[in-house]
Each structure stands twice: as C-alpha cells, then as structure tokens.
Scaffold this motif. Structure first.
Motif, mmCIF file in Angstrom:
data_model
loop_
_atom_site.group_PDB
_atom_site.id
_atom_site.type_symbol
_atom_site.label_atom_id
_atom_site.label_comp_id
_atom_site.label_asym_id
_atom_site.label_seq_id
_atom_site.Cartn_x
_atom_site.Cartn_y
_atom_site.Cartn_z
ATOM 1 N N THR A 64 0.830 -1.210 0.000
ATOM 2 C CA THR A 64 0.000 0.000 0.000
ATOM 3 C C THR A 64 0.866 1.263 0.000
ATOM 4 N N ALA A 65 2.141 1.101 0.340
ATOM 5 C CA ALA A 65 3.031 2.248 0.555
ATOM 6 C C ALA A 65 3.037 3.246 -0.605
ATOM 7 N N GLN A 66 3.002 2.732 -1.842
ATOM 8 C CA GLN A 66 3.137 3.659 -2.972
ATOM 9 C C GLN A 66 1.960 4.625 -3.070
ATOM 10 N N PHE A 88 -1.719 -20.979 7.174
ATOM 11 C CA PHE A 88 -3.015 -20.351 7.431
ATOM 12 C C PHE A 88 -2.977 -18.915 6.892
ATOM 13 N N ILE A 89 -3.274 -17.903 7.684
ATOM 14 C CA ILE A 89 -3.304 -16.537 7.148
ATOM 15 C C ILE A 89 -1.958 -15.836 7.269
ATOM 16 N N PHE A 90 -0.895 -16.598 7.577
ATOM 17 C CA PHE A 90 0.414 -15.950 7.746
ATOM 18 C C PHE A 90 0.906 -15.356 6.422
ATOM 19 N N ARG A 91 0.942 -16.175 5.390
ATOM 20 C CA ARG A 91 1.386 -15.679 4.081
ATOM 21 C C ARG A 91 0.358 -16.077 3.050
ATOM 22 N N THR A 92 -0.338 -15.099 2.511
ATOM 23 C CA THR A 92 -1.403 -15.367 1.549
ATOM 24 C C THR A 92 -1.140 -14.530 0.299
ATOM 25 N N ILE A 93 -1.942 -14.767 -0.713
ATOM 26 C CA ILE A 93 -1.711 -14.033 -1.960
ATOM 27 C C ILE A 93 -2.489 -12.706 -1.970
ATOM 28 N N GLU A 94 -3.489 -12.618 -1.118
ATOM 29 C CA GLU A 94 -4.252 -11.373 -0.954
ATOM 30 C C GLU A 94 -4.310 -11.100 0.539
ATOM 31 N N PHE A 95 -3.931 -9.908 0.946
ATOM 32 C CA PHE A 95 -3.878 -9.617 2.378
ATOM 33 C C PHE A 95 -4.027 -8.117 2.589
ATOM 34 N N GLU A 96 -4.176 -7.737 3.838
ATOM 35 C CA GLU A 96 -4.289 -6.305 4.126
ATOM 36 C C GLU A 96 -3.055 -5.822 4.859
ATOM 37 N N HIS A 105 15.895 -3.053 -1.942
ATOM 38 C CA HIS A 105 16.554 -2.098 -2.842
ATOM 39 C C HIS A 105 16.384 -0.641 -2.394
ATOM 40 N N TYR A 106 15.382 -0.367 -1.555
ATOM 41 C CA TYR A 106 15.115 1.022 -1.170
ATOM 42 C C TYR A 106 15.595 1.355 0.241
ATOM 43 N N ALA A 107 16.121 0.378 0.985
ATOM 44 C CA ALA A 107 16.296 0.602 2.430
ATOM 45 C C ALA A 107 17.727 0.907 2.855
ATOM 46 N N SER A 150 8.738 -15.853 13.286
ATOM 47 C CA SER A 150 8.626 -15.294 11.926
ATOM 48 C C SER A 150 8.257 -13.829 11.994
ATOM 49 N N GLU A 151 8.463 -13.168 10.857
ATOM 50 C CA GLU A 151 8.206 -11.724 10.781
ATOM 51 C C GLU A 151 6.739 -11.388 11.060
ATOM 52 N N LEU A 152 6.545 -10.435 11.963
ATOM 53 C CA LEU A 152 5.201 -9.904 12.193
ATOM 54 C C LEU A 152 5.062 -8.544 11.509
ATOM 55 N N ASN A 153 6.066 -7.690 11.688
ATOM 56 C CA ASN A 153 6.010 -6.384 11.009
ATOM 57 C C ASN A 153 7.419 -5.907 10.660
ATOM 58 N N GLY A 154 7.462 -4.893 9.815
ATOM 59 C CA GLY A 154 8.759 -4.359 9.413
ATOM 60 C C GLY A 154 8.855 -2.864 9.710
ATOM 61 N N ASN A 211 13.981 2.205 7.024
ATOM 62 C CA ASN A 211 14.415 3.556 6.667
ATOM 63 C C ASN A 211 14.561 3.555 5.142
ATOM 64 N N ARG A 212 13.570 4.133 4.460
ATOM 65 C CA ARG A 212 13.528 4.039 2.987
ATOM 66 C C ARG A 212 14.282 5.191 2.322
ATOM 67 N N THR A 213 14.961 5.983 3.123
ATOM 68 C CA THR A 213 15.673 7.186 2.632
ATOM 69 C C THR A 213 14.709 8.054 1.811
ATOM 70 N N ILE A 220 10.588 7.066 7.110
ATOM 71 C CA ILE A 220 10.633 5.889 7.996
ATOM 72 C C ILE A 220 9.292 5.191 7.855
ATOM 73 N N GLU A 221 9.352 3.956 7.434
ATOM 74 C CA GLU A 221 8.121 3.196 7.196
ATOM 75 C C GLU A 221 7.907 2.162 8.302
ATOM 76 N N TYR A 222 6.670 2.107 8.777
ATOM 77 C CA TYR A 222 6.270 1.040 9.703
ATOM 78 C C TYR A 222 5.132 0.299 9.013
ATOM 79 N N ASP A 239 -3.784 -9.194 8.587
ATOM 80 C CA ASP A 239 -4.085 -10.623 8.730
ATOM 81 C C ASP A 239 -3.003 -11.315 9.559
ATOM 82 N N ARG A 240 -1.771 -10.872 9.340
ATOM 83 C CA ARG A 240 -0.675 -11.489 10.098
ATOM 84 C C ARG A 240 -0.786 -11.113 11.578
ATOM 85 N N LEU A 241 -1.197 -9.887 11.836
ATOM 86 C CA LEU A 241 -1.394 -9.496 13.229
ATOM 87 C C LEU A 241 -2.575 -10.269 13.818
HETATM 88 N N1 GAP Z 1 5.872 -1.509 2.243
HETATM 89 C C1 GAP Z 1 6.804 -2.387 2.803
HETATM 90 C C2 GAP Z 1 6.382 -3.778 2.721
HETATM 91 O O1 GAP Z 1 5.424 -4.112 2.058
HETATM 92 P P1 GAP Z 1 6.969 -6.154 3.622
HETATM 93 O O2 GAP Z 1 7.943 -6.573 4.699
HETATM 94 O O3 GAP Z 1 7.052 -6.847 2.334
HETATM 95 O O4 GAP Z 1 7.167 -4.589 3.462
HETATM 96 C C3 GAP Z 1 5.086 -5.644 5.313
HETATM 97 O O5 GAP Z 1 5.494 -6.312 4.159
HETATM 98 C C4 GAP Z 1 4.190 -6.519 6.161
HETATM 99 O O6 GAP Z 1 3.075 -6.991 5.391
HETATM 100 C C5 GAP Z 1 4.854 -7.804 6.689
HETATM 101 O O7 GAP Z 1 5.598 -7.544 7.857
HETATM 102 C C6 GAP Z 1 3.663 -8.689 6.947
HETATM 103 O O8 GAP Z 1 3.067 -8.367 8.192
HETATM 104 C C7 GAP Z 1 2.712 -8.300 5.821
HETATM 105 N N2 GAP Z 1 2.807 -9.234 4.670
HETATM 106 C C8 GAP Z 1 3.728 -9.204 3.686
HETATM 107 N N3 GAP Z 1 3.497 -10.196 2.798
HETATM 108 C C9 GAP Z 1 2.413 -10.850 3.227
HETATM 109 C C10 GAP Z 1 1.666 -11.981 2.740
HETATM 110 N N4 GAP Z 1 1.982 -12.593 1.597
HETATM 111 N N5 GAP Z 1 0.592 -12.399 3.446
HETATM 112 C C11 GAP Z 1 0.235 -11.769 4.598
HETATM 113 N N6 GAP Z 1 0.891 -10.710 5.100
HETATM 114 C C12 GAP Z 1 1.965 -10.243 4.440
#
Ligand code: GAP
Length: 460
Positions: free
Chosen positions: A175-177, A214-222, A270-272, A287-291, A294-296, A327-329, A334-336
């Motif tokens: 969504t960042a862009q 499960f909903i950790f890594r999906t092809i459509e997410f929020e 490539h941007y960080a 596993s990764e929950l959030n990122g 620093n995108r400069t 700075i991006e958070y 879904d992962r949360l």
């Molecule tokens: N704008 C930066 C960005 O998109 P990312 O680390 O690729 O960075 C950020 O994604 C967050 O989005 C992840 O920490 C994770 O919580 C969630 N995420 C990324 N890919 C996902 C996927 N395939 N399914 C569910 N959540 C995902």
C-alpha cells in the motif's frame, strides 16, 4: 512462578476459526482456492477491531499523521519508479519430478535448520549450496531441480475497453506507494510541516511462491502502513522511535514480550538504508510480524524522476528545499490477526477436570464485548431490552440455546469478555450477573450500570 505452557497449535487454531465463524477457507464450496481465506461474522469484527486500534494509535492519536485510502490499481509507471517491476522477485526453483515450485532461500533455511542464512547469498551461491548438500524436494523427496529463476511477485491484469487496447496493469503489492504518490497532495491540503506521517490500511496482492501457514502468508492480504516523512539527518532518530512505537502497540494489545523480538535484516531491500522486523513466536516458529524500514528519499526521488512532478518540500521558515526521508512502519492486518489469535488461545483444565478453550483477547479486540444470556426463554423480553440498549454502545451478542454452561463455553471460545445472565431476580430488582471470561468470577450489578462497567475495559 513457572511459565504457563502454551497450548496453541496451527491445527487447533484453524479448527477453532472454522467452527466458530472466525475464518473459513476461501471459495470452500468449490473445493477452495489455495491460500485465500474468508473472514466470518466473528472474524470480521476482530479484524476490524485490529485495524481500528492501529488507526487510533497511529493516526488519531499521533501528532501530525494523516490517513489516505488510495486506489489499488495504480498507473504502471508507479511500479517502474518504485523498482517493483524489476526487483520485486523471489528466487524460484521447480522440481522436475513432481512439478512443485519452491523458493530456493526457503529450501536452504529448512535444510540447514536455520543455521545458514540465504539472505547473504547470491542466486549462484544458493544453487551451489542446494547441489552440494543434495537438498531434495520437500514434496516428493527427489533431487531433480531446474536452475534458479527470479519470479516477479506482482499480479498482472489488463485494462482497456477493446481487446486491441489492453494495457498491462498490476494489483498493488504494497500500500506504501499510494502514500508516496499522494505526498504533495496531503502536504498541500493539510499544510503539514515536516516531519509528518501518511497512513493507509488496505489490500495488497502478491503471487507468493510458497504461501501457507493459514493466514500468515497469503496471496491477498491487508497491510497497515505508516510513512513518516522527515529531514535527512533526523531519520536515524525516528527509525528508533518507530521501533519503540511498534513494540509498544503490541505490548498494549496484551502480547507477552517473551513472544516477540527484534531482528535486523541481513540483506536490505533495494530502497532501504536500515531495516528490521519484529518477529513473533507463531505456532510454526519465529517469523516476521512487522517491518520498520528507513527508505531514505528513494521513493519520493524516483517518483519525482518518473512523473516529472516535484516532490520537494519547502521549509516555511528557512525556505530550504529538500526531498524528505521516510521511515516506514508496515504490518499485515491478517498477520497481526494470526498473532493475536495465537497469543490469546488457551486450553485451561478446570478444577473438575473439564478443559475449556478460551481466547484471552484484549476486550478492545473481542468481536462482542458482552453476551446477553437469559437463563430461560420466558425471560426473553427483559433480556432483549437489555441487549438492545447495550447494542447502541458496543457490539453485543445474544444466546438462548443450550445450558448456561455450554453458552459460557461458546463465548469463551470466541473471546467475549463478559457474559450477562438474566434471571428471575432481574425482573424483581433489575440486577444481572456479570461473568468475567478470564477469572470466571461473577458479580451482581444493576442492569443500568452495565454499559459503563464494560466500557471501562474498552479503553485502549
Ligand atoms: N511496504 C513495505 C512492505 O510491504 P513487507 O515486509 O514486504 O514490506 C510488510 O510487508 C508486512 O506486510 C509484513 O511484515 C507482513 O506483516 C505483511 N505481509 C507481507 N506479505 C504478506 C503476505 N503474503 N501475506 C500476509 N501478510 C503479508
């Protein structure tokens, strides 16, 4: 005090979610559609509460942060400028025997049990490792790989009113862009001074090679993403600040700090300039929950270059012109949700030996804040009166079916913090019994005080 043993497994969570209307497999009546999930009546409430809590913390209560809701479909030039068309890819390998597709980095991580870090390897080094260590296909057990090819993760579609005029466009992979392309619009209309933030919650799509868990890594997410625009030189300070804010948000939602840790990225995107994750101890492991990145001024500079429109901020005091750093958070809703459910899930053995399943959700995240339970059907009129009144304040559910014990258990399983029992005394003196989900203790209070009593727990 001895640490309480965690009872959650992924299978138990999936089963509970399906049984209790939290999350169903996508397109289930057609045999499903790999790695898509539908949120049910309870799940949609919890997920909305997660998004609301995040928005409240990072927009509503944050000085100088503003929201946007940008289009999912963006001009393709956006993805050229951001680098996604060339760099947003994973190293894939196909098994020539069973035709399954895998990520080379995942194969190495699994084979070395996490001891080898593929993030530090080139594609050639990964291929050499897989060959030298005879890493076999996790599906069929054979060793017959194609070479590594890079695979762009963006979903493509096309736009145009005739077959001849189709243009390739993409479903946004982040969504960042949408926040970056609106930098000037937001700055101009809010008259915000740097540093300021732009936040967005919305869908993103990635053609992941190995989705799952499960909903950790999906092809459509929020995603819930927040970009903090600041002056170069202050970026290091804000990077640390956002690490702290992201951590505190999770603490306030009730996470145990032993289940969370920071992990710096070994290989930067490539941007960080700096990047780290907060990892969570999910049922399948850390596993990764959030990122936090620093995108400069990479993104804004590239959009300036590709669009020909200035992305320069003019300091109103000094008249200095510059393209801000970011700075991006970023955290997946879904992962949360998966982390929240994993953290809340518990199986408790009671004194009589019975086991109760309970979700110890923070009340602010619970789908329903209370359940109204008339002890008998002929108390429905009074129970309905109380239910209708409470519904005006917060989401409440109503249940008349089965014994009171069974009804309590059903509410425990979806994490309803309070059960309100209506009995014959209620008709006499307007008092009700309120049962606390976690302690199972009961108190008697006047029905007119219910809303205020429960609202005390809904502060966040
Ligand atoms: N704008 C930066 C960005 O998109 P990312 O680390 O690729 O960075 C950020 O994604 C967050 O989005 C992840 O920490 C994770 O919580 C969630 N995420 C990324 N890919 C996902 C996927 N395939 N399914 C569910 N959540 C995902």
């Amino acid at each position: 005090m001895a640490e309480k043993k965690r009872t959650v497994t992924m299978d138990k969570l999936v089963n509970l979610c399906k049984a209790r209307g939290i999350i169903f497999p996508g397109s289930e009546i057609y045999g499903g559609m790999g790695n898509t999930w539908d949120y049910g009546p309870v799940g949609v409430e919890i997920k909305n509460n997660i998004k609301r809590a995040w928005w409240k913390r990072f927009v509503q209560e944050s000085d100088n942060s503003f929201g946007v809701d940008a289009a999912i479909l963006m001009n393709s030039r956006v993805w050229e400028a951001s680098g996604h068309t060339t760099s947003f890819s994973d190293p894939k390998m196909d098994c020539k025997e069973c035709k399954s597709r895998h990520r080379a980095d995942n194969l190495i991580e699994a084979h070395s049990k996490g001891k080898v870090n593929p993030d530090l390897m080139t594609n050639e080094e990964m291929e050499a490792y897989i060959n030298e260590h005879h890493v076999t296909c996790p599906i069929c057990g054979k060793f017959n790989w194609t070479g590594i090819r890079t695979f762009n993760l963006m979903f493509e579609t096309s736009r145009g009113v005739t077959d001849e005029s189709q243009n390739k466009i993409y479903l946004r992979p982040e969504t960042a862009q949408g926040e970056f392309v609106n930098f000037m619009n937001v700055q101009r209309t809010t008259r915000a001074k740097v540093p300021f933030g732009i936040a967005q919650v919305g869908k993103a799509f990635r053609n992941e090679i190995t989705p799952g868990n499960f909903i950790f890594r999906t092809i459509e997410f929020e995603q819930m993403e927040h970009q903090w625009f600041c002056k170069e030189g202050t970026d290091g300070k804000y990077y640390e600040e956002f690490k702290e804010k992201a951590w505190q948000f999770l603490m306030d939602l009730g996470f145990d700090k032993e289940h969370l840790r920071f992990k710096d990225h070994d290989k930067l995107a490539h941007y960080a300039k700096q990047a780290c994750d907060i990892q969570y101890d999910f049922p399948m492991g850390w596993s990764e929950l959030n990122g936090i990145h620093n995108r400069t001024n990479y993104d804004l500079s590239r959009h300036q270059e590709f669009s020909g429109k200035t992305m320069q901020y003019i300091d109103p005091v000094t008249n200095e012109k510059y393209i801000p750093y970011v700075i991006e958070y970023s955290i997946g809703a879904d992962r949360l949700m998966l982390a929240v459910l994993s953290e809340a899930y518990d199986e408790e053995t009671l004194q009589d030996g019975e086991v109760r399943n309970v979700l110890h959700l923070h009340p602010v995240l619970a789908a329903y804040k209370a359940a109204v339970l008339p002890l008998q059907k002929n108390l429905s009129e009074k129970a309905q009166e109380i239910y209708k009144k409470l519904c005006k304040r917060f989401p409440v559910t109503y249940d008349v079916a089965g014994s009171i014990g069974k009804r309590y258990r059903r509410q425990d399983e979806i994490g309803t913090p309070f059960c309100i029992t209506i009995d014959f005394d209620t008709l006499e003196d307007n008092t009700v019994t309120v049962r606390d989900r976690d302690s199972m203790e009961q108190i008697r209070i006047n029905a007119d005080e219910l809303a205020a009593y429960i609202e005390k727990y809904l502060e966040f």
